[in-house]
Design a protein around this motif. Structure first.
Motif, PDB file in Angstrom:
ATOM      1  N   THR A 186       0.850  -1.187   0.000  1.00  0.00           N
ATOM      2  CA  THR A 186       0.000   0.000   0.000  1.00  0.00           C
ATOM      3  C   THR A 186       0.886   1.237   0.000  1.00  0.00           C
ATOM      4  OG1 THR A 186      -1.785  -1.109   1.211  1.00  0.00           O
ATOM      5  CG2 THR A 186      -1.783   1.294   1.221  1.00  0.00           C
ATOM      6  N   VAL A 187       0.619   2.144  -0.940  1.00  0.00           N
ATOM      7  CA  VAL A 187       1.378   3.391  -1.054  1.00  0.00           C
ATOM      8  C   VAL A 187       0.534   4.536  -0.506  1.00  0.00           C
ATOM      9  CG1 VAL A 187       2.566   4.969  -2.625  1.00  0.00           C
ATOM     10  CG2 VAL A 187       2.571   2.493  -3.101  1.00  0.00           C
ATOM     11  N   PHE A 188       1.081   5.234   0.474  1.00  0.00           N
ATOM     12  CA  PHE A 188       0.394   6.353   1.117  1.00  0.00           C
ATOM     13  C   PHE A 188       0.960   7.678   0.610  1.00  0.00           C
ATOM     14  CE2 PHE A 188      -0.089   2.841   4.021  1.00  0.00           C
ATOM     15  CZ  PHE A 188      -1.334   3.015   4.613  1.00  0.00           C
ATOM     16  N   PRO A 189       0.171   8.734   0.658  1.00  0.00           N
ATOM     17  CA  PRO A 189       0.739  10.060   0.400  1.00  0.00           C
ATOM     18  C   PRO A 189       1.725  10.413   1.507  1.00  0.00           C
ATOM     19  CG  PRO A 189      -1.680  10.100   0.382  1.00  0.00           C
ATOM     20  CD  PRO A 189      -1.276   8.789   0.950  1.00  0.00           C
ATOM     21  N   GLY A 190       2.883  10.952   1.123  1.00  0.00           N
ATOM     22  CA  GLY A 190       3.827  11.394   2.136  1.00  0.00           C
ATOM     23  C   GLY A 190       5.227  10.866   1.932  1.00  0.00           C
ATOM     24  N   GLY A 191       6.111  11.314   2.809  1.00  0.00           N
ATOM     25  CA  GLY A 191       7.509  10.952   2.738  1.00  0.00           C
ATOM     26  C   GLY A 191       7.864   9.798   3.647  1.00  0.00           C
ATOM     27  N   HIS A 192       9.064   9.854   4.221  1.00  0.00           N
ATOM     28  CA  HIS A 192       9.557   8.727   5.001  1.00  0.00           C
ATOM     29  C   HIS A 192       8.715   8.473   6.248  1.00  0.00           C
ATOM     30  CE1 HIS A 192      12.535   5.730   5.993  1.00  0.00           C
ATOM     31  NE2 HIS A 192      12.704   6.251   7.204  1.00  0.00           N
ATOM     32  N   PHE A 193       8.179   9.523   6.830  1.00  0.00           N
ATOM     33  CA  PHE A 193       7.356   9.365   8.031  1.00  0.00           C
ATOM     34  C   PHE A 193       5.879   9.609   7.722  1.00  0.00           C
ATOM     35  CE2 PHE A 193      11.523   9.711   9.918  1.00  0.00           C
ATOM     36  CZ  PHE A 193      11.452   8.777  10.943  1.00  0.00           C
ATOM     37  N   PHE A 194       5.424   9.045   6.609  1.00  0.00           N
ATOM     38  CA  PHE A 194       4.036   9.165   6.202  1.00  0.00           C
ATOM     39  C   PHE A 194       3.077   8.682   7.279  1.00  0.00           C
ATOM     40  CE2 PHE A 194       5.347   4.888   5.200  1.00  0.00           C
ATOM     41  CZ  PHE A 194       4.266   4.124   5.587  1.00  0.00           C
ATOM     42  N   LEU A 195       3.473   7.664   8.058  1.00  0.00           N
ATOM     43  CA  LEU A 195       2.534   7.061   9.000  1.00  0.00           C
ATOM     44  C   LEU A 195       2.146   8.010  10.125  1.00  0.00           C
ATOM     45  CD1 LEU A 195       4.426   4.328  11.107  1.00  0.00           C
ATOM     46  CD2 LEU A 195       5.517   6.207   9.919  1.00  0.00           C
ATOM     47  N   ALA A 196       2.978   9.021  10.422  1.00  0.00           N
ATOM     48  CA  ALA A 196       2.603  10.003  11.434  1.00  0.00           C
ATOM     49  C   ALA A 196       1.446  10.869  10.941  1.00  0.00           C
ATOM     50  CB  ALA A 196       3.799  10.872  11.799  1.00  0.00           C
ATOM     51  N   GLU A 197       1.458  11.197   9.641  1.00  0.00           N
ATOM     52  CA  GLU A 197       0.397  12.029   9.061  1.00  0.00           C
ATOM     53  C   GLU A 197      -0.810  11.193   8.655  1.00  0.00           C
ATOM     54  OE1 GLU A 197       2.225  13.937   5.781  1.00  0.00           O
ATOM     55  OE2 GLU A 197       3.633  15.120   6.991  1.00  0.00           O
ATOM     56  N   GLN A 198      -0.614   9.922   8.390  1.00  0.00           N
ATOM     57  CA  GLN A 198      -1.681   9.042   7.904  1.00  0.00           C
ATOM     58  C   GLN A 198      -2.095   8.038   8.976  1.00  0.00           C
ATOM     59  OE1 GLN A 198      -2.994   9.576   4.928  1.00  0.00           O
ATOM     60  NE2 GLN A 198      -1.522  11.143   4.340  1.00  0.00           N
TER      61      GLN A 198
END
Length: 264
Positions: free
Chosen positions: A224-236
């Motif tokens: 699964t590809v999320f919007p964002g950079g290396h720390f996408f999971l903090a925003e998503q």
């Protein structure tokens, strides 16, 4: 206190135990990270999931302990601390360096004849077979700070505070050395389902490098590809929680139903 309990409490941080949990999720932090990074995730997944966050030495309440600049040595000690956890189905989640550690931890479980994880989550990390000649750990403190700013995973105020930097830099450098000098053993594969999460603008992981995790398991793999950079999971965070709940539900673990997030 038994040695087993002492080892567990040294390495594991968790919120109050959730007696009605259906699955236990061991979470391993990124380079320079700490167990507290996963506390928001833990809060969202309770009570169906008991989240155990690993605390590496050299930071927070373990700041006076020596750092361990080797992935195999870290994995050995983490395995010794959690190998007795056999009363619930177990899943692993690792972000960045934590994904490499989770991979090595899963291999140690297999070698010991223990049940394999019901699912392995690799977040923000290329497959072990996709090597880059990164040498951040050999750079100056200023170069390391520039790397941390680029990845946006460290509080900007901390990076601007010389006293705090002096305190956290040894652990960060040690972790970078561990992951940058790590080499996987070709031919060794997991035997569990693998779910890979990555950001679409991560400077450290391409989509192809993330997809290559498929080569490291005999089980199914999904990406699964999320919007964002290396720390996408903090925003998503909400979408990550939804994904974890859905994938664990696939394993026959009765997870509570959450409103489905929008397309990731």
């Amino acid at each position: 206190m038994s040695k087993k309990v002492e080892q567990f409490e040294k390495w594991v941080r968790r919120r109050p135990p959730a007696p009605n949990s259906k699955v236990r999720l061991i979470c391993l932090p990124h380079a320079g990270g700490s167990a507290s990074f996963y506390f928001p995730l833990s809060k969202e997944l309770e009570p169906a999931v008991e989240v155990l966050a690993i605390q590496y030495p050299g930071r927070q309440d373990r700041r006076h302990e020596p750092n361990i600049p080797s992935i195999p040595d870290l994995a050995d000690q983490i395995f010794a601390a959690v190998r007795h956890l056999d009363d619930l189905p177990l899943a692993l989640f690792g972000h960045s360096m934590g994904a490499v550690l989770a991979y090595e931890l899963a291999l140690r479980m297999q070698d010991a004849g223990l049940p394999s994880p019901v699912r392995f989550f690799a977040s923000g990390r290329r497959a072990p077979s996709r090597h880059r000649d990164d040498m951040v750990h050999l750079g100056s403190d200023a170069q390391m700070v520039a790397e941390l700013r680029k990845l946006s995973g460290t509080n900007a105020a901390m990076l601007a505070d010389p006293e705090l930097l002096e305190m956290i830099m040894p652990a960060i450098r040690s972790d970078y050395r561990a992951v940058e000098t790590y080499r996987y053993e070709p031919g060794r594969k997991l035997d569990c389902p693998v779910t890979v999460l990555t950001g679409d603008s991560d400077p450290r992981v391409s989509i192809d490098e993330a997809a290559a995790w498929e080569e490291h398991t005999t089980g199914p793999m999904d990406l699964t590809v999320f919007p964002g950079g290396h720390f996408f999971l903090a925003e998503q965070n909400e979408r990550v929680v939804e994904l974890l709940s859905e994938r664990l539900d696939r394993q026959g673990i009765d997870m509570p139903r959450r409103p489905r997030a929008e397309v990731m």
